[in-house]
Design a protein around this motif. Structure first.
Motif, PDB file in Angstrom:
ATOM      1  N   ALA A   1      68.704  38.964  32.205  1.00 44.36           N
ATOM      2  CA  ALA A   1      69.338  37.388  31.353  1.00 44.36           C
ATOM      3  C   ALA A   1      68.618  36.031  31.686  1.00 44.36           C
ATOM      4  N   VAL A   2      68.294  36.065  33.471  1.00 47.21           N
ATOM      5  CA  VAL A   2      67.923  34.562  33.490  1.00 47.21           C
ATOM      6  C   VAL A   2      65.827  34.547  33.418  1.00 47.21           C
ATOM      7  N   GLY A   3      65.497  36.125  33.136  1.00 50.02           N
ATOM      8  CA  GLY A   3      63.915  36.135  33.058  1.00 50.02           C
ATOM      9  C   GLY A   3      63.400  36.358  35.155  1.00 50.02           C
ATOM     10  N   ALA A   4      64.699  36.682  35.817  1.00 51.96           N
ATOM     11  CA  ALA A   4      64.150  37.265  37.083  1.00 51.96           C
ATOM     12  C   ALA A   4      63.441  38.488  37.090  1.00 51.96           C
ATOM     13  N   LEU A   5      62.670  38.795  38.247  1.00 51.81           N
ATOM     14  CA  LEU A   5      62.547  40.258  38.513  1.00 51.81           C
ATOM     15  C   LEU A   5      63.469  41.264  39.317  1.00 51.81           C
ATOM     16  N   LEU A   6      63.793  42.432  38.937  1.00 50.41           N
ATOM     17  CA  LEU A   6      64.398  43.164  40.022  1.00 50.41           C
ATOM     18  C   LEU A   6      63.198  43.876  40.307  1.00 50.41           C
ATOM     19  N   VAL A   7      63.495  44.185  41.914  1.00 51.85           N
ATOM     20  CA  VAL A   7      62.727  44.772  42.496  1.00 51.85           C
ATOM     21  C   VAL A   7      63.106  46.143  43.287  1.00 51.85           C
ATOM     22  N   ILE A   8      63.434  47.677  42.915  1.00 49.57           N
ATOM     23  CA  ILE A   8      64.182  48.224  43.511  1.00 49.57           C
ATOM     24  C   ILE A   8      63.076  48.839  44.791  1.00 49.57           C
ATOM     25  N   ASP A   9      63.319  48.339  46.116  1.00 47.48           N
ATOM     26  CA  ASP A   9      62.768  49.017  47.004  1.00 47.48           C
ATOM     27  C   ASP A   9      62.923  50.957  47.175  1.00 47.48           C
ATOM     28  N   GLU A  10      62.423  51.411  47.231  1.00 47.67           N
ATOM     29  CA  GLU A  10      61.903  53.163  47.060  1.00 47.67           C
ATOM     30  C   GLU A  10      61.604  53.868  48.028  1.00 47.67           C
ATOM     31  N   ILE A  11      60.919  52.887  49.342  1.00 42.49           N
ATOM     32  CA  ILE A  11      60.273  52.679  50.294  1.00 42.49           C
ATOM     33  C   ILE A  11      61.086  54.356  51.066  1.00 42.49           C
ATOM     34  N   GLN A  12      62.348  54.000  51.022  1.00 40.38           N
ATOM     35  CA  GLN A  12      62.709  55.895  51.801  1.00 40.38           C
ATOM     36  C   GLN A  12      63.332  56.435  50.735  1.00 40.38           C
ATOM     37  N   THR A  13      63.690  56.244  49.721  1.00 42.56           N
ATOM     38  CA  THR A  13      64.182  56.944  48.575  1.00 42.56           C
ATOM     39  C   THR A  13      62.940  57.752  47.987  1.00 42.56           C
ATOM     40  N   GLY A  14      62.411  56.838  47.456  1.00 42.85           N
ATOM     41  CA  GLY A  14      61.641  58.204  46.543  1.00 42.85           C
ATOM     42  C   GLY A  14      60.882  59.298  47.056  1.00 42.85           C
ATOM     43  N   ILE A  15      60.090  59.531  46.465  1.00 42.45           N
ATOM     44  CA  ILE A  15      59.075  60.855  46.385  1.00 42.45           C
ATOM     45  C   ILE A  15      60.255  61.639  46.667  1.00 42.45           C
ATOM     46  N   GLY A  16      61.201  62.427  45.814  1.00 39.57           N
ATOM     47  CA  GLY A  16      62.091  63.567  45.566  1.00 39.57           C
ATOM     48  C   GLY A  16      62.861  63.002  46.403  1.00 39.57           C
ATOM     49  N   ARG A  17      63.441  61.873  47.901  1.00 39.55           N
ATOM     50  CA  ARG A  17      64.329  62.457  48.546  1.00 39.55           C
ATOM     51  C   ARG A  17      65.630  62.634  47.937  1.00 39.55           C
TER      52      ARG A  17
ATOM     53  N   GLY B   1      67.117  63.782  44.761  1.00 41.55           N
ATOM     54  CA  GLY B   1      67.009  64.942  43.780  1.00 41.55           C
ATOM     55  C   GLY B   1      65.933  63.805  42.447  1.00 41.55           C
ATOM     56  N   LYS B   2      65.864  62.505  42.752  1.00 40.98           N
ATOM     57  CA  LYS B   2      64.639  62.772  41.936  1.00 40.98           C
ATOM     58  C   LYS B   2      63.371  61.621  42.472  1.00 40.98           C
ATOM     59  N   TRP B   3      62.413  61.909  41.231  1.00 40.27           N
ATOM     60  CA  TRP B   3      61.403  61.375  42.302  1.00 40.27           C
ATOM     61  C   TRP B   3      61.609  59.918  42.894  1.00 40.27           C
ATOM     62  N   PHE B   4      61.857  59.095  42.510  1.00 49.20           N
ATOM     63  CA  PHE B   4      62.524  57.542  42.407  1.00 49.20           C
ATOM     64  C   PHE B   4      64.264  58.073  42.545  1.00 49.20           C
ATOM     65  N   ALA B   5      65.143  56.988  43.368  1.00 52.86           N
ATOM     66  CA  ALA B   5      66.918  56.613  42.825  1.00 52.86           C
ATOM     67  C   ALA B   5      66.272  56.004  41.802  1.00 52.86           C
ATOM     68  N   PHE B   6      65.974  55.132  41.744  1.00 51.87           N
ATOM     69  CA  PHE B   6      66.751  54.408  40.304  1.00 51.87           C
ATOM     70  C   PHE B   6      66.738  55.070  39.625  1.00 51.87           C
ATOM     71  N   GLN B   7      65.980  56.064  38.989  1.00 56.76           N
ATOM     72  CA  GLN B   7      66.018  56.904  38.191  1.00 56.76           C
ATOM     73  C   GLN B   7      67.130  57.622  37.976  1.00 56.76           C
ATOM     74  N   HIS B   8      67.973  58.062  39.011  1.00 55.30           N
ATOM     75  CA  HIS B   8      70.023  58.338  38.709  1.00 55.30           C
ATOM     76  C   HIS B   8      70.337  57.191  38.028  1.00 55.30           C
ATOM     77  N   THR B   9      70.045  55.974  37.670  1.00 56.97           N
ATOM     78  CA  THR B   9      70.594  54.650  36.511  1.00 56.97           C
ATOM     79  C   THR B   9      70.013  54.397  35.213  1.00 56.97           C
TER      80      THR B   9
END
Length: 395
Positions: free
Chosen positions: A212-228, A230-238
């Motif tokens: 809505a305001v033109g800002a970026l959304l950066v999701i830190d998947e450093i610990q949650t990524g690579i299948g950790r 139950g998805k390749w990345f945790a944002f994929q749950h949402t």
């Protein structure tokens, strides 16, 4: 003096003391097990802090690193290599990134965050919103986003313009995300805070507010990524699509590598030639390791396995009915056992004595981020020992 005691004395005499004195000298591993310098075996339920996703000594990773090291280890980013290109393509694939998305390779999670901070600055805005409880790294840019005062205070002043808001609180996020904000940085699950899982709606709201305001959304998947989780990345749950994600830890299976993935053409064009760089990032050795990790996870079904074993672990711990255990939270094989009293360090000490490596991430929380190859039988071994470990900690 044992071999281990001798080595630890030498460690203290030669290493800068930023980590304190380690409890063990580890010599080798196999799957989810490691051995110390005195020959004792441990079930590794920390996995190098969510790094050793394939466990230790996985043949696919050993073969890939051995083969690549004989061919080409490092060439700098004056050139590229086939492993670098292939790994970038695979990351875009598993992230579900749209046309125009791109990958930047660094050497660690904190470097990935530094790249994302620069990406944020290229919006022309200097404001950044992060969350209470956040851990994004130790370099000075990433440290400004990290919330813990004890980490930040000795090195202030850090970069200005960073606001921390309560993690999981949509109203607080709405109040902070203004047109002066270049990016919002959020962990998909907060690991260092004790494995805090936000509601699905929270990350969806973060996407709506930043758009809505033109800002970026950066999701830190450093610990949650690579299948950790139950998805390749945790944002994929949402169901959301972020503007960028940061990746490290599990990507190399133990070989240092970090990455930032930018989603879509407009975001990917923010950083241009000469505006960022790295000497070692994306080297052929690390990228060959990353490819081996992704291929092994896919071929062995470890994303689904992480979900199933994680659910089994949570149910088994809760099924013990221990008065000291108030619950288990997390996703996949990123879990925290919650304790009534502040005994987590004592439980971890008792666990090590009994041959289990766990992480007392908070006084009342034990973090478990084991290799994704962890078996149900190994879970049973730990769960069976847990009542005795708690008893030893409270005696």
């Amino acid at each position: 003096m044992s071999k281990q005691s001798e080595l630890l004395a030498r460690y203290e005499a030669s290493m800068l003391g930023v980590f304190g004195r380690p409890p063990l000298v580890l010599t080798h591993g196999d799957g989810a097990y490691v051995w110390d310098a005195d020959g004792k075996r441990y079930l590794d339920l920390v996995g190098g802090i969510a790094v050793n996703v394939l466990g230790h000594g996985h043949p696919a990773l050993v073969s890939a690193v051995s083969k690549q090291s004989a061919e080409l280890v490092h060439i700098s980013n004056l050139f590229t290599s086939e492993p670098q290109i292939r790994l970038a393509e695979r990351l875009l694939e598993v992230a579900g990134a749209p046309e125009g998305s791109r990958v930047y390779f660094g050497n660690s999670g904190t470097e990935a965050i530094e790249a994302a901070i620069k990406l944020s600055r290229r919006t022309g805005r200097t404001g950044i919103v992060a969350a209470t409880g956040a851990f994004h790294g130790r370099t000075t840019g990433a440290l400004a986003l990290t919330h813990k005062v004890a980490y930040r205070e000795p090195f202030e002043p850090l970069i200005p313009g960073v606001t921390h808001v309560e993690y999981g609180d949509v109203a607080a996020l709405r109040a902070a995300v203004t047109e002066e904000v270049g990016a919002v940085f959020l962990e998909a699950v907060q690991g260092e805070a004790g494995v805090i899982v936000p509601s699905r709606e929270y990350l969806q709201a973060a996407r709506e507010l930043t758009s809505a305001v033109g800002a970026l959304l950066v999701i830190d998947e450093i610990q949650t990524g690579i299948g950790r989780t139950g998805k390749w990345f945790a944002f994929q749950h949402t169901g959301i699509q972020p503007d960028a994600i940061t990746i490290a830890k599990g990507l190399g299976g133990g070989v240092p590598i970090g990455a930032m993935v930018t989603f879509g053409e407009s975001v990917s064009k923010l950083l241009t030639k000469g505006q960022h760089g790295t000497t070692f990032g994306g080297n052929p050795l690390a990228c060959a390791a990353g490819l081996a990790v992704l291929d092994a996870i896919e071929s062995e079904g470890l994303v689904q396995h992480a979900q199933e074993v994680g659910d089994y672990l949570a149910a088994a711990v809760e099924g013990l009915g221990l008065s000291q255990v108030t619950g288990v939270r997390g996703l996949g094989l990123m879990r925290a056992i919650l304790l009534r009293d502040e005994i987590a360090p004592g439980v971890a000490s008792a666990a090590m004595n009994a041959g289990f490596i766990i992480n007392p991430v908070r006084p009342q929380a034990i973090r478990l981020v084991p290799p994704l190859v962890l078996s149900l039988g190994q879970v049973d071994d730990f769960v069976g020992a847990l009542p005795g470990l708690i008893e030893a900690a409270t005696a």
